[in-house]
Write a protein that holds these residues in place. Structure first.
Motif, PDB file in Angstrom:
ATOM      1  N   UNK A   1      -6.120 -15.649 -23.342  1.00 28.64           N
ATOM      2  CA  UNK A   1      -4.734 -15.584 -22.859  1.00 28.64           C
ATOM      3  C   UNK A   1      -3.816 -16.561 -23.592  1.00 28.64           C
ATOM      4  N   UNK A   2      -2.562 -16.167 -23.720  1.00 28.04           N
ATOM      5  CA  UNK A   2      -1.578 -17.014 -24.390  1.00 28.04           C
ATOM      6  C   UNK A   2      -1.514 -18.395 -23.765  1.00 28.04           C
ATOM      7  N   UNK A   3      -1.657 -18.476 -22.450  1.00 20.97           N
ATOM      8  CA  UNK A   3      -1.592 -19.767 -21.758  1.00 20.97           C
ATOM      9  C   UNK A   3      -2.622 -20.740 -22.305  1.00 20.97           C
ATOM     10  N   UNK A   4      -3.829 -20.243 -22.596  1.00 23.16           N
ATOM     11  CA  UNK A   4      -4.882 -21.113 -23.123  1.00 23.16           C
ATOM     12  C   UNK A   4      -4.543 -21.615 -24.517  1.00 23.16           C
ATOM     13  N   UNK A   5      -3.977 -20.734 -25.325  1.00 25.60           N
ATOM     14  CA  UNK A   5      -3.598 -21.130 -26.690  1.00 25.60           C
ATOM     15  C   UNK A   5      -2.491 -22.184 -26.631  1.00 25.60           C
ATOM     16  N   UNK A   6      -1.509 -21.935 -25.814  1.00 32.46           N
ATOM     17  CA  UNK A   6      -0.374 -22.861 -25.703  1.00 32.46           C
ATOM     18  C   UNK A   6      -0.783 -24.204 -25.110  1.00 32.46           C
ATOM     19  N   UNK A   7      -1.832 -24.216 -24.279  1.00 37.31           N
ATOM     20  CA  UNK A   7      -2.295 -25.460 -23.660  1.00 37.31           C
ATOM     21  C   UNK A   7      -3.225 -26.254 -24.565  1.00 37.31           C
TER      22      UNK A   7
ATOM     23  N   UNK B   1      -9.044 -22.622 -17.929  1.00 43.88           N
ATOM     24  CA  UNK B   1      -7.605 -22.678 -18.159  1.00 43.88           C
ATOM     25  C   UNK B   1      -6.943 -23.147 -16.867  1.00 43.88           C
ATOM     26  N   UNK B   2      -6.646 -24.441 -16.814  1.00 45.89           N
ATOM     27  CA  UNK B   2      -6.017 -25.020 -15.624  1.00 45.89           C
ATOM     28  C   UNK B   2      -4.560 -24.597 -15.540  1.00 45.89           C
ATOM     29  N   UNK B   3      -4.025 -24.622 -14.323  1.00 41.29           N
ATOM     30  CA  UNK B   3      -2.628 -24.193 -14.158  1.00 41.29           C
ATOM     31  C   UNK B   3      -1.654 -25.205 -14.756  1.00 41.29           C
ATOM     32  N   UNK B   4      -2.026 -26.498 -14.714  1.00 39.57           N
ATOM     33  CA  UNK B   4      -1.206 -27.526 -15.334  1.00 39.57           C
ATOM     34  C   UNK B   4      -0.141 -28.128 -14.447  1.00 39.57           C
ATOM     35  N   UNK B   5       0.101 -27.566 -13.257  1.00 40.76           N
ATOM     36  CA  UNK B   5       1.209 -28.073 -12.437  1.00 40.76           C
ATOM     37  C   UNK B   5       0.836 -28.374 -10.987  1.00 40.76           C
ATOM     38  N   UNK B   6      -0.401 -28.138 -10.586  1.00 44.55           N
ATOM     39  CA  UNK B   6      -0.794 -28.436  -9.201  1.00 44.55           C
ATOM     40  C   UNK B   6      -1.093 -29.928  -9.054  1.00 44.55           C
ATOM     41  N   UNK B   7      -1.343 -30.341  -7.840  1.00 44.28           N
ATOM     42  CA  UNK B   7      -1.624 -31.755  -7.564  1.00 44.28           C
ATOM     43  C   UNK B   7      -2.847 -32.244  -8.330  1.00 44.28           C
TER      44      UNK B   7
ATOM     45  N   UNK C   1     -17.613  -9.019 -17.802  1.00 42.63           N
ATOM     46  CA  UNK C   1     -18.399  -9.498 -18.937  1.00 42.63           C
ATOM     47  C   UNK C   1     -18.598 -10.997 -18.772  1.00 42.63           C
ATOM     48  N   UNK C   2     -19.863 -11.441 -18.802  1.00 45.11           N
ATOM     49  CA  UNK C   2     -20.175 -12.861 -18.675  1.00 45.11           C
ATOM     50  C   UNK C   2     -20.078 -13.554 -20.036  1.00 45.11           C
ATOM     51  N   UNK C   3     -20.308 -14.868 -20.007  1.00 47.69           N
ATOM     52  CA  UNK C   3     -20.373 -15.650 -21.237  1.00 47.69           C
ATOM     53  C   UNK C   3     -19.170 -16.543 -21.444  1.00 47.69           C
ATOM     54  N   UNK C   4     -19.380 -17.866 -21.355  1.00 43.85           N
ATOM     55  CA  UNK C   4     -18.267 -18.803 -21.513  1.00 43.85           C
ATOM     56  C   UNK C   4     -18.550 -19.888 -22.549  1.00 43.85           C
ATOM     57  N   UNK C   5     -19.737 -19.908 -23.131  1.00 48.65           N
ATOM     58  CA  UNK C   5     -20.062 -20.859 -24.199  1.00 48.65           C
ATOM     59  C   UNK C   5     -20.084 -20.064 -25.509  1.00 48.65           C
ATOM     60  N   UNK C   6     -19.069 -20.221 -26.340  1.00 46.46           N
ATOM     61  CA  UNK C   6     -19.010 -19.356 -27.519  1.00 46.46           C
ATOM     62  C   UNK C   6     -18.074 -19.922 -28.581  1.00 46.46           C
ATOM     63  N   UNK C   7     -18.146 -19.297 -29.748  1.00 51.02           N
ATOM     64  CA  UNK C   7     -17.205 -19.568 -30.841  1.00 51.02           C
ATOM     65  C   UNK C   7     -17.126 -18.306 -31.688  1.00 51.02           C
ATOM     66  N   UNK C   8     -16.043 -18.186 -32.457  1.00 46.03           N
ATOM     67  CA  UNK C   8     -15.884 -16.988 -33.274  1.00 46.03           C
ATOM     68  C   UNK C   8     -14.729 -17.131 -34.241  1.00 46.03           C
ATOM     69  N   UNK C   9     -14.236 -15.993 -34.716  1.00 47.55           N
ATOM     70  CA  UNK C   9     -13.154 -16.016 -35.693  1.00 47.55           C
ATOM     71  C   UNK C   9     -11.979 -15.168 -35.208  1.00 47.55           C
ATOM     72  N   UNK C  10     -10.791 -15.586 -35.559  1.00 51.72           N
ATOM     73  CA  UNK C  10      -9.571 -14.947 -35.084  1.00 51.72           C
ATOM     74  C   UNK C  10      -9.399 -13.566 -35.730  1.00 51.72           C
ATOM     75  N   UNK C  11      -9.224 -12.538 -34.875  1.00 53.80           N
ATOM     76  CA  UNK C  11      -8.923 -11.182 -35.332  1.00 53.80           C
ATOM     77  C   UNK C  11      -7.432 -10.893 -35.250  1.00 53.80           C
ATOM     78  N   UNK C  12      -6.795 -11.396 -34.197  1.00 52.22           N
ATOM     79  CA  UNK C  12      -5.362 -11.202 -33.964  1.00 52.22           C
ATOM     80  C   UNK C  12      -4.821 -12.525 -33.448  1.00 52.22           C
ATOM     81  N   UNK C  13      -3.871 -13.117 -34.176  1.00 51.16           N
ATOM     82  CA  UNK C  13      -3.405 -14.458 -33.813  1.00 51.16           C
ATOM     83  C   UNK C  13      -2.309 -14.455 -32.760  1.00 51.16           C
ATOM     84  N   UNK C  14      -1.922 -13.300 -32.274  1.00 48.67           N
ATOM     85  CA  UNK C  14      -0.941 -13.227 -31.201  1.00 48.67           C
ATOM     86  C   UNK C  14       0.416 -13.807 -31.557  1.00 48.67           C
ATOM     87  N   UNK C  15       0.686 -13.935 -32.847  1.00 52.91           N
ATOM     88  CA  UNK C  15       1.965 -14.464 -33.286  1.00 52.91           C
ATOM     89  C   UNK C  15       2.035 -15.987 -33.316  1.00 52.91           C
ATOM     90  N   UNK C  16       0.899 -16.670 -33.146  1.00 52.37           N
ATOM     91  CA  UNK C  16       0.885 -18.136 -33.151  1.00 52.37           C
ATOM     92  C   UNK C  16       0.779 -18.655 -34.587  1.00 52.37           C
TER      93      UNK C  16
END
Length: 345
Positions: A124-130, A87-93, A57-72
């Motif tokens: 993904x949780x990683x994106x939320x946490x970042x 979503x960068x890895x955060x730990x590479x050079x 599924x394509x599409x990376x420019x978007x906005x919306x509303x939370x259906x499931x907050x994943x416990x955040x």
């Protein structure tokens, strides 16, 4: 749920599929607005293959509303949000040296992760946490929030050029990205902005966006006109906002001594372009690329739009329901629109 499934180049269709499977901490968002990017068209037509999966599924420019907050705790059901989709890895050079947009270990929504041409998308949780998610203020529409991502990329590009009030700027190609370059250059105080595009509608849009001059390159000599508009010097900054190989050579011809050239747009895989290497050498031109965005760029763009300093509302000229994704892609491709939005209706 409904989603536009890309099964092969030139083959996309609306299908009923299962809701996304989630892991611990993943968030589900109901997509309210998704805009079509030129990169989506290139993937759809098979001209870009890196990171592309079939089916997807394509599409990376978007906005919306939370259906499931994943416990955040920071998110509530119904919250209106936008997302930095890389979503960068955060730990590479690269991440550690301030170049997270170039992270080779990262993942992107609409590429490795199913995107926003669907009723529901998994974050993904990683994106939320970042910190990739941002809450929308009440006055900010979903359509405006969808345009934060392309503005972020434009900010990244112009930061590499250090555009300022001292500069004359030429933008080659004033589709959606080129128009954002015009708007941002005007906001940064560029002393003269020259737009070039064969499409009359887009030239008119460039003038409305803040260009001083809009030129049809098929009707006159662009190099001579730019020289005339810049006192014979050429442009301090030239931005290729569309991936046409001939424009790479033209960009060096348009640049002034000590000018800066940005090959901002992506080119089709395997394409090579000629440039005037003697011009680069003897006139001390700086040629740079610009790719993607960082969270810093996204936050900067978000705040510019949310504060009203950057008005992107006029850029949405056509709107379609998800059911009409084929027509939406065709309209975005044929040049009759500025920016096309796919909306939840």
């Amino acid at each position: 749920m409904k989603a536009a499934i890309l099964t092969a180049p030139n083959e996309i269709s609306l299908s009923d599929i299962e809701m996304p499977n989630t892991n611990q901490g993943d968030v589900l968002i109901r997509v309210r607005a998704a805009t079509i990017c030129g990169t989506d068209i290139r993937i759809y037509r098979g001209r870009k293959t890196a990171g592309v999966r079939y089916p997807s599924v394509l599409g990376h420019e978007f906005a919306g509303e939370v259906l499931d907050n994943g416990g955040h705790d920071s998110l509530k059901i119904g919250d209106r949000v936008g997302l930095c989709p890389f979503i960068a890895c955060g730990h590479c050079r690269l991440c550690k040296t301030g170049h997270e947009n170039l992270c080779t270990q990262g993942t992107a929504v609409g590429y490795e992760i199913d995107g926003a041409f669907a009723e529901v998308i998994r974050i993904p949780a990683q994106a939320v946490e970042a910190g990739n998610l941002r809450h929308l203020p009440d006055h900010m529409s979903y359509e405006e929030a969808a345009l934060v991502e392309p503005l972020s990329c434009v900010i990244n590009g112009q930061n590499k050029l250090d555009v300022s009030s001292a500069d004359s700027v030429v933008v080659l190609g004033v589709g959606p990205i080129g128009l954002l370059h015009v708007k941002l250059a005007r906001l940064r105080g560029a002393r003269r902005i020259i737009a070039s595009d064969p499409n009359a509608q887009r030239r008119a849009a460039a003038l409305e966006a803040g260009a001083d001059v809009a030129i049809d390159p098929t009707a006159e000599d662009l190099v001579e006109r730019v020289k005339a508009e810049t006192g014979g010097h050429g442009a301090d900054v030239v931005i290729c906002a569309i991936g046409i190989p001939a424009l790479a050579r033209q960009a060096t011809d348009l640049a002034a001594f000590s000018g800066r050239v940005s090959l901002f747009a992506g080119f089709s895989k395997g394409v090579f372009a000629e440039m005037d290497v003697n011009g680069i050498h003897y006139r001390e031109l700086t040629v740079t690329g610009a790719f993607g965005l960082s969270r810093k760029d996204f936050d900067h763009a978000f705040d510019m739009i949310a504060s009203g300093r950057m008005d992107v509302k006029p850029m949405i000229t056509h709107r379609f329901a998800l059911d009409d994704i084929g027509e939406a892609l065709g309209t975005a491709e044929d040049g009759s629109a500025i920016k096309v939005a796919v909306l939840d209706e």
